[in-house]
Design a protein around this motif. Structure first.
Motif, PDB file in Angstrom:
ATOM      1  N   SER A  27       4.591  -1.866  -3.264  1.00  0.00           N
ATOM      2  CA  SER A  27       4.908  -2.165  -1.883  1.00  0.00           C
ATOM      3  C   SER A  27       4.093  -1.287  -0.951  1.00  0.00           C
ATOM      4  O   SER A  27       3.165  -0.610  -1.364  1.00  0.00           O
ATOM      5  CB  SER A  27       6.406  -1.932  -1.678  1.00  0.00           C
ATOM      6  N   TYR A  28       4.452  -1.284   0.349  1.00  0.00           N
ATOM      7  CA  TYR A  28       3.738  -0.490   1.340  1.00  0.00           C
ATOM      8  C   TYR A  28       4.141   0.984   1.231  1.00  0.00           C
ATOM      9  O   TYR A  28       5.128   1.336   0.587  1.00  0.00           O
ATOM     10  CB  TYR A  28       4.043  -1.032   2.737  1.00  0.00           C
ATOM     11  N   ASP A  29       3.372   1.848   1.857  1.00  0.00           N
ATOM     12  CA  ASP A  29       3.648   3.285   1.845  1.00  0.00           C
ATOM     13  C   ASP A  29       4.658   3.599   2.946  1.00  0.00           C
ATOM     14  O   ASP A  29       4.352   3.467   4.137  1.00  0.00           O
ATOM     15  CB  ASP A  29       2.345   4.058   2.082  1.00  0.00           C
ATOM     16  N   VAL A  30       5.862   4.007   2.555  1.00  0.00           N
ATOM     17  CA  VAL A  30       6.916   4.256   3.544  1.00  0.00           C
ATOM     18  C   VAL A  30       6.582   5.431   4.457  1.00  0.00           C
ATOM     19  O   VAL A  30       7.214   5.609   5.494  1.00  0.00           O
ATOM     20  CB  VAL A  30       8.280   4.504   2.860  1.00  0.00           C
ATOM     21  N   GLN A  31       5.598   6.266   4.073  1.00  0.00           N
ATOM     22  CA  GLN A  31       5.233   7.409   4.904  1.00  0.00           C
ATOM     23  C   GLN A  31       4.163   7.063   5.943  1.00  0.00           C
ATOM     24  O   GLN A  31       3.798   7.903   6.753  1.00  0.00           O
ATOM     25  CB  GLN A  31       4.743   8.554   4.013  1.00  0.00           C
ATOM     26  N   PRO A  55      14.177   5.142   5.026  1.00  0.00           N
ATOM     27  CA  PRO A  55      12.929   4.941   5.791  1.00  0.00           C
ATOM     28  C   PRO A  55      13.101   3.855   6.839  1.00  0.00           C
ATOM     29  O   PRO A  55      13.928   2.944   6.685  1.00  0.00           O
ATOM     30  CB  PRO A  55      11.927   4.514   4.717  1.00  0.00           C
ATOM     31  N   ASP A 326      11.804  -1.223  -4.077  1.00  0.00           N
ATOM     32  CA  ASP A 326      10.541  -0.673  -4.574  1.00  0.00           C
ATOM     33  C   ASP A 326      10.401   0.811  -4.234  1.00  0.00           C
ATOM     34  O   ASP A 326      10.012   1.619  -5.068  1.00  0.00           O
ATOM     35  CB  ASP A 326       9.373  -1.465  -3.991  1.00  0.00           C
ATOM     36  N   TYR A 327      10.731   1.190  -2.993  1.00  0.00           N
ATOM     37  CA  TYR A 327      10.601   2.591  -2.584  1.00  0.00           C
ATOM     38  C   TYR A 327      11.518   3.486  -3.417  1.00  0.00           C
ATOM     39  O   TYR A 327      11.094   4.518  -3.946  1.00  0.00           O
ATOM     40  CB  TYR A 327      10.921   2.747  -1.093  1.00  0.00           C
ATOM     41  N   ASN A 330      10.258   3.840  -7.102  1.00  0.00           N
ATOM     42  CA  ASN A 330       9.044   4.652  -7.187  1.00  0.00           C
ATOM     43  C   ASN A 330       9.334   6.122  -6.908  1.00  0.00           C
ATOM     44  O   ASN A 330       8.738   7.014  -7.519  1.00  0.00           O
ATOM     45  CB  ASN A 330       7.990   4.127  -6.210  1.00  0.00           C
ATOM     46  N   GLU A 331      10.240   6.387  -5.983  1.00  0.00           N
ATOM     47  CA  GLU A 331      10.566   7.774  -5.656  1.00  0.00           C
ATOM     48  C   GLU A 331      11.306   8.448  -6.807  1.00  0.00           C
ATOM     49  O   GLU A 331      11.099   9.622  -7.080  1.00  0.00           O
ATOM     50  CB  GLU A 331      11.402   7.813  -4.368  1.00  0.00           C
ATOM     51  N   HIS A 337       8.582  12.361  -1.711  1.00  0.00           N
ATOM     52  CA  HIS A 337       9.236  12.714  -0.452  1.00  0.00           C
ATOM     53  C   HIS A 337      10.583  13.402  -0.659  1.00  0.00           C
ATOM     54  O   HIS A 337      11.056  14.104   0.222  1.00  0.00           O
ATOM     55  CB  HIS A 337       9.418  11.427   0.371  1.00  0.00           C
TER      56      HIS A 337
END
Length: 547
Positions: A27-31, A55, A326-327, A330-331, A337
């Protein structure tokens, strides 16, 4: 007729329900703050500071789609293949729900292969010129325009066992409006059709349902394609001089992701309008002189295939393509983070080697150890350095006593030479004798209390032997870091003797980066007969360590 209403509604979805899943990247980068809209930046700031666990929702692209397909009407006249085209604009409000504005143009046709009787109502409308009771084969061509606002529900983008899928299944419901115009092919030029021969063929057929292909061909050969007669139409609201009806729409579809900006969709949409005249016919034929209204309403169906384009700058894909888990997954797998607690590793004896690696867990405080946590024994005499009063005992002088002091043999043949060496005074009358070595822990340049005590004894010897110089020697120079560390340690020893013990700086010879020595040891020896500088500039000042 009622059984026809929902024919094909989910047929296309059932056909494709066994389609293969395709794994798509992460997915996209939450940061990434560039995809966060300004109104949600405060939440993003709190999230990045670990003050808020969730996020901010990113800005996502709009979808514009075009489609074409098969249009049919389920009504009082049997449907024939028709066509339609559509355009939609869709925007995700969340990962599951989105809004879609949909517009379409359609041409649907119908032709009965079974005869019907003209009734007194239809004679007044599309079949003027016919006689009540005449047998005809009803037909129509319906032109429709519609628009609707739909709520779309994505059914499979929340996934637990993969990042996301290359396709999604969705359903939708909505409301809108429809404008229609129905024409009937009632005339052959300026005269009515004579269906006598086709009617007789139908009557003569023993099994007309089996022979309907021949009946359709006979009708096609007989009729032109003019559709010149206006069919019966609803009274009431109009738009563009045509009847307007509010509608309820529902349906479902499947999208296949071709790239980040392009997807293919297959969809079936059902439109329910409160009218029985989408096919131009609403009368039962049981009594031609007193016909009754049919109890059901016409339903319009549009099965289509289309291309969808994602547009928008500094935005992620439409959210229905992203997996909101997804975030989190992955985390958990590779934290970037999360605030993780600093690991605390037990070291019961405080020797700098953690207990799980310490092979001597009860080393006395301050005792130098090796990388395994075992007390260092520099000369290998079996007495650890912290007990050894003779830190380096030659091998030939071992075994040693409990204090680590050995007794060297004195061969008779070498006694004279030993006596000469004992009386030898290198460089003059210096008789300062053996000097100790100073050990450092790890990468530090700080002198321990034991080291300071040793240096105090060196200083006293130097005061007692004012004609002596002392060489201060550091080791190891395989890289810049080792060279600078060797210099720092020699410098620390000399500075202590000059600043704390009051010894003149010109009585020292500064040597660092020497070979064949312990990197963590600085040796002191009689340097009266040696040549060398008393001070040396730091080789790599940017790598200097401070005490």
């Amino acid at each position: 007729m009622a059984s026809k209403k929902y024919t094909g509604l989910f047929g296309l979805l059932c056909l494709l329900s066994s389609g293969a899943f395709a794994q798509i990247g992460g997915s996209y980068d939450v940061q990434d703050s560039s995809v966060i809209p300004s109104k949600r930046l405060p939440q993003h700031t709190e999230f990045m500071a670990n003050n808020y666990a969730f996020p901010a929702k990113p800005r996502n692209k709009w979808e514009i789609g075009v489609k074409g397909g098969y249009a049919t009407i389920s009504g009082d006249v049997r449907s024939r293949p028709g066509w339609g085209a559509g355009l939609h604009v869709r925007k995700a409000l969340g990962y599951v729900f989105s809004l879609r504005a949909d517009f379409g143009y359609y041409q649907a046709r119908g032709q009965n292969w079974q005869p019907g009787a003209v009734n007194r109502i239809t004679v007044q409308n599309q079949y003027a010129g016919y006689t009540v009771g005449d047998h005809v084969f009803y037909n129509y061509k319906s032109t429709m325009y519609d628009g609707s606002l739909q709520g779309v529900f994505t059914l499979n983008n929340i996934r637990f066992h993969k990042a996301k899928s290359g396709f999604n299944i969705y359903g939708f419901v909505g409301v809108g409006g429809l404008v229609y115009d129905v024409k009937v092919n009632a005339l052959n030029g300026n005269s009515i059709y004579d269906y006598t021969n086709v009617y007789n063929q139908y009557q003569a057929s023993p099994r007309p349902y089996k022979d309907r292909k021949d009946l359709r061909k006979a009708l096609k050969d007989m009729q032109d394609d003019s559709y010149e007669t206006q069919a019966e139409r609803d009274k009431g609201a109009e738009l563009f001089d045509k009847p307007f009806k509010p509608t309820f729409v529902f349906g479902g579809g499947m999208q296949f992701r071709l790239s980040k900006t392009l997807s293919l969709s297959i969809e079936d949409k059902v439109t329910v309008a409160k009218t029985d005249l989408l096919d131009g016919m609403q009368w039962q034929e049981n009594d031609a002189t007193a016909p009754a209204l049919t109890p059901d309403k016409d339903i319009f169906n549009f099965a289509s295939i289309g291309l969808n384009f994602n547009i928008g700058g500094k935005s992620v894909e439409p959210l229905w393509w992203l997996n909101p888990l997804d975030y989190a997954y992955n985390e958990l797998n590779a934290p970037r983070h999360m605030k993780l607690p600093k690991p605390v590793l037990d070291d019961a004896d405080g020797d700098g080697v953690t207990d799980q690696f310490d092979q001597e867990p009860n080393t006395p405080a301050g005792a130098p150890v090796d990388t395994r946590g075992v007390s260092r024994d520099t000369d290998g005499d079996g007495v650890p350095d912290y007990k050894d009063k003779e830190l380096i005992t030659p091998t030939q002088c071992q075994p040693v006593d409990a204090d680590g002091v050995g007794k060297c043999p004195e061969p008779e043949c070498c006694k004279e030479l030993r006596d000469k060496l004992a009386n030898y005074k290198p460089g003059g009358n210096c008789q300062i004798g053996d000097l100790p070595s100073i050990s450092f822990k790890g990468k530090t340049v700080v002198l321990s209390n034991d080291s300071k005590a040793l240096l105090a004894s060196v200083a006293q010897k130097m005061r007692d032997h004012s004609d002596c110089k002392v060489a201060v020697v550091g080791y190891c120079s395989t890289n810049k870091t080792e060279q600078q560390l060797s210099w720092d340690r020699v410098n620390a020893v000399i500075n202590h003797l000059v600043e704390k013990e009051g010894i003149s700086a010109d009585r020292f010879i500064f040597k660092y980066g020497e070979m064949n020595g312990d990197c963590n040891t600085v040796d002191l020896r009689d340097g009266t007969g040696e040549e060398g500088p008393t001070t040396v500039p730091a080789p790599h000042p940017n790598l200097r360590r401070r005490g």
